[in-house]
Design an enzyme around this catalytic site. Structure first.
Site, PDB file in Angstrom:
ATOM      1  N   SER A   1      48.398 -26.432 -85.642  1.00  0.00           N
ATOM      2  CA  SER A   1      49.152 -27.484 -86.317  1.00  0.00           C
ATOM      3  C   SER A   1      48.871 -27.486 -87.816  1.00  0.00           C
ATOM      4  CB  SER A   1      48.777 -28.839 -85.716  1.00  0.00           C
ATOM      5  OG  SER A   1      49.033 -28.817 -84.328  1.00  0.00           O
TER       6      SER A   1
ATOM      7  N   HIS B   1      52.935 -22.411 -78.469  1.00  0.00           N
ATOM      8  CA  HIS B   1      53.017 -23.154 -79.730  1.00  0.00           C
ATOM      9  C   HIS B   1      53.421 -22.175 -80.837  1.00  0.00           C
ATOM     10  CE1 HIS B   1      50.766 -26.139 -82.649  1.00  0.00           C
ATOM     11  NE2 HIS B   1      52.065 -26.318 -82.655  1.00  0.00           N
TER      12      HIS B   1
ATOM     13  N   CYS C   1      49.527 -25.315 -90.048  1.00  0.00           N
ATOM     14  CA  CYS C   1      49.060 -24.026 -90.585  1.00  0.00           C
ATOM     15  C   CYS C   1      50.213 -23.105 -90.967  1.00  0.00           C
ATOM     16  CB  CYS C   1      48.133 -23.336 -89.589  1.00  0.00           C
ATOM     17  SG  CYS C   1      46.541 -24.173 -89.452  1.00  0.00           S
TER      18      CYS C   1
ATOM     19  N   LYS D   1      55.151 -31.967 -77.408  1.00  0.00           N
ATOM     20  CA  LYS D   1      53.898 -31.341 -76.986  1.00  0.00           C
ATOM     21  C   LYS D   1      53.577 -31.629 -75.521  1.00  0.00           C
ATOM     22  CE  LYS D   1      53.381 -29.169 -80.710  1.00  0.00           C
ATOM     23  NZ  LYS D   1      53.013 -29.569 -81.976  1.00  0.00           N
TER      24      LYS D   1
ATOM     25  N   ARG E   1      48.259 -37.028 -83.665  1.00  0.00           N
ATOM     26  CA  ARG E   1      47.899 -36.860 -82.263  1.00  0.00           C
ATOM     27  C   ARG E   1      46.430 -37.246 -82.070  1.00  0.00           C
ATOM     28  NH1 ARG E   1      47.192 -32.214 -81.284  1.00  0.00           N
ATOM     29  NH2 ARG E   1      47.802 -31.210 -83.209  1.00  0.00           N
TER      30      ARG E   1
ATOM     31  N   ARG F   1      55.723 -37.027 -91.881  1.00  0.00           N
ATOM     32  CA  ARG F   1      56.640 -36.033 -91.288  1.00  0.00           C
ATOM     33  C   ARG F   1      58.094 -36.407 -91.508  1.00  0.00           C
ATOM     34  NH1 ARG F   1      54.243 -31.723 -87.842  1.00  0.00           N
ATOM     35  NH2 ARG F   1      52.030 -32.137 -88.009  1.00  0.00           N
TER      36      ARG F   1
ATOM     37  N   ASP G   1      58.289 -24.537 -83.894  1.00  0.00           N
ATOM     38  CA  ASP G   1      57.062 -25.111 -83.315  1.00  0.00           C
ATOM     39  C   ASP G   1      56.768 -24.634 -81.893  1.00  0.00           C
ATOM     40  OD1 ASP G   1      54.847 -26.948 -83.886  1.00  0.00           O
ATOM     41  OD2 ASP G   1      55.676 -28.218 -82.309  1.00  0.00           O
TER      42      ASP G   1
ATOM     43  N   TYR H   1      53.395 -42.801 -82.351  1.00  0.00           N
ATOM     44  CA  TYR H   1      53.461 -41.713 -83.324  1.00  0.00           C
ATOM     45  C   TYR H   1      53.789 -40.352 -82.711  1.00  0.00           C
ATOM     46  CZ  TYR H   1      52.692 -38.537 -87.072  1.00  0.00           C
ATOM     47  OH  TYR H   1      52.900 -37.558 -88.003  1.00  0.00           O
TER      48      TYR H   1
HETATM   49  P1  GTP Z   1      52.894 -28.438 -87.248  1.00  0.00           P
HETATM   50  O1  GTP Z   1      54.242 -29.063 -87.410  1.00  0.00           O
HETATM   51  O2  GTP Z   1      51.787 -29.428 -87.324  1.00  0.00           O
HETATM   52  O3  GTP Z   1      52.793 -27.612 -86.014  1.00  0.00           O
HETATM   53  O4  GTP Z   1      52.641 -27.525 -88.569  1.00  0.00           O
HETATM   54  P2  GTP Z   1      53.182 -26.096 -89.009  1.00  0.00           P
HETATM   55  O5  GTP Z   1      52.371 -25.027 -88.400  1.00  0.00           O
HETATM   56  O6  GTP Z   1      54.652 -26.021 -88.839  1.00  0.00           O
HETATM   57  O7  GTP Z   1      52.825 -26.073 -90.586  1.00  0.00           O
HETATM   58  P3  GTP Z   1      53.767 -26.217 -91.869  1.00  0.00           P
HETATM   59  O8  GTP Z   1      54.697 -25.052 -92.039  1.00  0.00           O
HETATM   60  O9  GTP Z   1      54.389 -27.556 -91.856  1.00  0.00           O
HETATM   61  O10 GTP Z   1      52.703 -26.133 -93.039  1.00  0.00           O
HETATM   62  C1  GTP Z   1      51.608 -27.014 -93.119  1.00  0.00           C
HETATM   63  C2  GTP Z   1      51.006 -26.996 -94.477  1.00  0.00           C
HETATM   64  O11 GTP Z   1      50.588 -25.656 -94.807  1.00  0.00           O
HETATM   65  C3  GTP Z   1      51.971 -27.426 -95.574  1.00  0.00           C
HETATM   66  O12 GTP Z   1      51.309 -28.292 -96.470  1.00  0.00           O
HETATM   67  C4  GTP Z   1      52.358 -26.142 -96.254  1.00  0.00           C
HETATM   68  O13 GTP Z   1      52.675 -26.331 -97.612  1.00  0.00           O
HETATM   69  C5  GTP Z   1      51.119 -25.257 -96.061  1.00  0.00           C
HETATM   70  N1  GTP Z   1      51.496 -23.825 -95.990  1.00  0.00           N
HETATM   71  C6  GTP Z   1      52.448 -23.274 -95.208  1.00  0.00           C
HETATM   72  N2  GTP Z   1      52.568 -21.935 -95.406  1.00  0.00           N
HETATM   73  C7  GTP Z   1      51.644 -21.624 -96.339  1.00  0.00           C
HETATM   74  C8  GTP Z   1      51.253 -20.396 -96.970  1.00  0.00           C
HETATM   75  O14 GTP Z   1      51.793 -19.308 -96.721  1.00  0.00           O
HETATM   76  N3  GTP Z   1      50.234 -20.466 -97.883  1.00  0.00           N
HETATM   77  C9  GTP Z   1      49.628 -21.655 -98.175  1.00  0.00           C
HETATM   78  N4  GTP Z   1      48.648 -21.624 -99.067  1.00  0.00           N
HETATM   79  N5  GTP Z   1      49.958 -22.831 -97.603  1.00  0.00           N
HETATM   80  C10 GTP Z   1      50.946 -22.817 -96.704  1.00  0.00           C
HETATM   81  C1  SPV Z   2      51.537 -30.579 -84.186  1.00  0.00           C
HETATM   82  O1  SPV Z   2      50.595 -31.351 -84.392  1.00  0.00           O
HETATM   83  O2  SPV Z   2      51.363 -29.401 -83.819  1.00  0.00           O
HETATM   84  C2  SPV Z   2      52.916 -31.027 -84.422  1.00  0.00           C
HETATM   85  C3  SPV Z   2      53.145 -32.456 -84.660  1.00  0.00           C
HETATM   86  O3  SPV Z   2      53.846 -30.233 -84.356  1.00  0.00           O
HETATM   87  S1  SPV Z   2      53.103 -33.397 -83.206  1.00  0.00           S
HETATM   88  O4  SPV Z   2      54.457 -33.515 -82.691  1.00  0.00           O
HETATM   89  O5  SPV Z   2      52.561 -34.711 -83.562  1.00  0.00           O
HETATM   90  O6  SPV Z   2      52.283 -32.726 -82.221  1.00  0.00           O
HETATM   91 MN    MN Z   3      53.070 -28.061 -83.968  1.00  0.00          MN
END
Ligand code: GTP
Ligand code: SPV
Ligand code: MN
Length: 592
Positions: A248, A226, A250, A206, A69, A376, A277, A197
């Site tokens: 994002s 979110h 996290c 979003k 983004r 992704r 999400d 993208y």
């Molecule tokens: P968006 O799709 O961007 O909104 O991301 P999200 O909030 O869904 O994050 P996601 O669950 O995909 O995790 C993002 C990164 O954080 C990945 O590389 C995970 O491996 C890492 N991660 C997730 N949960 C944990 C956790 O409990 N501990 C640690 N150390 N890393 C984590």
């Molecule tokens: C984020 O960035 O929080 C995502 C991926 O979930 S995107 O759809 O690119 O916003």
């Molecule tokens: Mn997201």
């Protein structure tokens, strides 16, 4: 496909502007989608993967300048600058329309105009809403077909209503200098140009489900957040629902699909995924807050996803999935990314399509990675082994707890509970997290990201805080309890102290126990923190002192934090609700 006058009129105007060679309505049929996949493979836009190992799966690569983004090119074009507020880029709508029309004009020459009618939320759900996206990208069509409910039946539900969101995407020549992601909340309109993208172009996600929908929710008395939504099932078979907002990359997808540690699984604990999400939340007839997931798939972060960290996400990607910017393993025509397993592919192409030299891989140097850090997968939600039976229902699930969180190496404890809804809104409004690869720009910089909505709030964030406070008043004693978590505290060597992932279940159990009045806590200046013995460490290689360390509230660190929150609040001027100012003053007093 429709004679809805508002739809026909807008599509005629768009068509006249972009001048396509051909116009194609997306009807939602498998035959049509299969034809588009064939076309995308033929043109090189997608690569068909191993049909035995990954049936129905494809790889797509975006341009290296178009991998995340773009927050600095995202605009909220409300009629007044004040309505966009201090945290959004703003431009006068007429000026922006002119600029965008000049970019879009004639940009579909030699291309096809695809018209995608889609529903955010189960078709016909009282919480769902409808959009129409026009795009010149097959990749967008195929992703929208996974991420939303598409096709003819959406138009049947729409009938002759004018309550739908207009979305125009023009890929143009993917020029980063002319890339704009623009929202016109008062016109229910989104225009996105010069990107191809994810969040920039899948306009239901979003752009609609957060930026436009947050504005609609403000006007109509509901919330677009979110947030992941999960159901926590206890050994009695009761399911309690939690919604959690993390910025994002996290950990939302990971928490939403969590597998509890073995000793809890044996007792009968289980997590069900409703969403990973976005949550749309409305007050139900019984006065509680109900949430639906408006999406129909997961656009998840690939790196770090493996059978241990997130088994259910990995399973979800094993069929009918589109991978974007991961590596291609040429030995068996499958995909690979950092953290999938320890077998670095010896014969692979990196995310840019160049031969990848595994021997040069250096964890500290992202330029040696095979997959892009923000690569992704787009996977259908119904592939997920732990998808909730409520997912498709549309009435929504009643939320017991709202959880905020982010990446904080220091400061925020593993978990704490707010003292009230108002105090919880204060905690959300003051949230901070280290930036990630999900957005273009520096990674690892701490920034304030209120409710994880900084890049996604479609109106003045001061009004958004007020809306949260108002929702709390309406919910009264039926309001969910509000918590904050931090899985990312690090030691002096920069290693994560808390094991995270499945072990986060130990924290979720404390959260639900608190909601039910079953767990004790210690009152601190920032809120209720578990006593160390309240977090179950069974089978975990962690001593109680380490746990004490990540539960501690260091007053000196928090005094600095309070000063930073004060700075952050200055941006909002008169729009900052007095209640939040009072909360900050109370925190400062408690710390002294
Ligand atoms: P968006 O799709 O961007 O909104 O991301 P999200 O909030 O869904 O994050 P996601 O669950 O995909 O995790 C993002 C990164 O954080 C990945 O590389 C995970 O491996 C890492 N991660 C997730 N949960 C944990 C956790 O409990 N501990 C640690 N150390 N890393 C984590
Ligand atoms: C984020 O960035 O929080 C995502 C991926 O979930 S995107 O759809 O690119 O916003
Ligand atoms: Mn997201």
């Amino acid at each position: 496909m429709t004679d809805n006058k508002t739809v026909v009129k807008w599509l005629n105007e768009v068509k006249e502007l972009v001048c396509p060679d051909k116009v194609v309505w997306i009807d939602g049929s498998e035959e049509q989608l299969e034809e588009l996949r064939r076309e995308a493979v033929q043109s090189g836009e997608m690569i068909k993967l191993n049909e035995e190992k990954l049936p129905g799966c494809y790889l797509h690569r975006t341009l290296p300048n178009d991998v995340a983004r773009v927050e600095d090119r995202t605009f909220i074009c409300s009629r007044t600058k004040e309505n966009a507020g201090p945290t959004n880029n703003w431009c006068d709508p007429q000026e922006m329309y002119t600029k965008l029309y000049n970019i879009a004009r004639g940009s579909y020459k030699g291309r096809t105009m695809y018209i995608i009618p889609y529903s955010m939320g189960p078709i016909g759900s009282p919480i769902a809403k409808i959009g129409i996206e026009v795009t010149d990208s097959i990749y967008v069509v195929l992703n929208m077909a996974i991420m939303t409910r598409i096709g003819e039946k959406v138009l049947e539900v729409l009938g002759d209503s004018n309550d739908w969101v207009r979305g125009l995407h023009c890929k143009c020549n993917v020029d980063p200098e002319n890339r704009y992601i623009c929202h016109f909340p008062e016109d229910n309109t989104i225009i996105s140009v010069n990107s191809a993208y994810g969040g920039n172009v899948l306009l239901g996600k979003k752009c609609f489900a957060l930026r436009i929908a947050s504005y609609q929710g403000w006007k109509e008395g509901w919330m677009a957040e979110h947030m992941l939504i999960l159901g926590l099932q206890n050994p009695k078979g009761e399911v309690k629902y939690i919604a959690a907002a993390f910025p994002s990359a996290c950990g939302k997808t990971n928490l939403a699909m969590l597998i509890p540690p073995e000793y809890l699984r044996k007792k009968g604990y289980k997590i069900w995924t409703v969403g990973d999400d976005i949550a749309w939340m409305k007050i139900g007839a019984d006065g509680r807050l109900y949430a639906i997931n408006p999406e129909n798939g997961f656009f998840g972060v690939a790196p770090g996803t493996n059978s241990h960290s997130n088994f259910n996400a990995l399973e979800s990607t094993k069929k009918n999935t589109i991978f974007t910017n991961v590596a291609l393993n040429l030995d068996d025509n499958t995909v690979w990314w950092e953290g999938l397993n320890k077998d670095l592919p010896q014969n692979a192409l990196d995310w840019k399509g160049n031969p990848w030299d595994a021997s040069k891989f250096d964890k500290a140097d992202k330029s040696t990675y095979a997959a892009h850090p923000n690569s992704r997968f787009t996977a259908p939600a119904k592939n997920c082994p732990c998808i909730s039976e409520e997912f498709d229902k549309g009435e929504g699930v009643p939320i017991s707890a709202i959880v905020f969180g982010g990446r904080r190496a220091k400061c925020a404890p593993l978990v704490y509970q707010s003292k009230s809804w108002e105090n919880g809104v204060f905690i959300g409004s003051a949230m901070a997290s280290e930036t990630t690869a999900a957005a273009a720009g520096a990674v690892g910089v701490v920034r304030r990201d209120p409710m994880a909505m900084l890049p996604f709030c479609g109106y003045n964030m001061g009004d958004y805080f007020r809306h949260w406070l108002d929702m709390g008043k309406k919910l009264g004693d039926k309001a969910p309890k509000i918590f904050n978590v931090n899985w990312f505290r690090t030691d002096d060597d920069g290693n994560f102290i808390w094991p995270g992932f499945g072990d986060n279940m130990r924290v979720l159990n404390w959260i639900i126990d608190r909601c039910e009045g079953k767990a004790d806590a210690k009152e601190t200046a920032i809120g209720y923190v578990p006593r160390p013995e309240d977090i179950d460490l069974t089978d975990l290689d962690m001593d109680i002192d380490t746990l004490k360390g990540i539960l501690a509230v260091d007053k000196d660190v928090w005094k600095k934090e309070a000063a930073e929150i004060e700075e952050h609040y200055k941006k909002f001027g008169d729009k900052l609700p007095q209640e939040l100012r009072d909360q900050l003053n109370e925190l400062k007093a408690k710390l002294n």
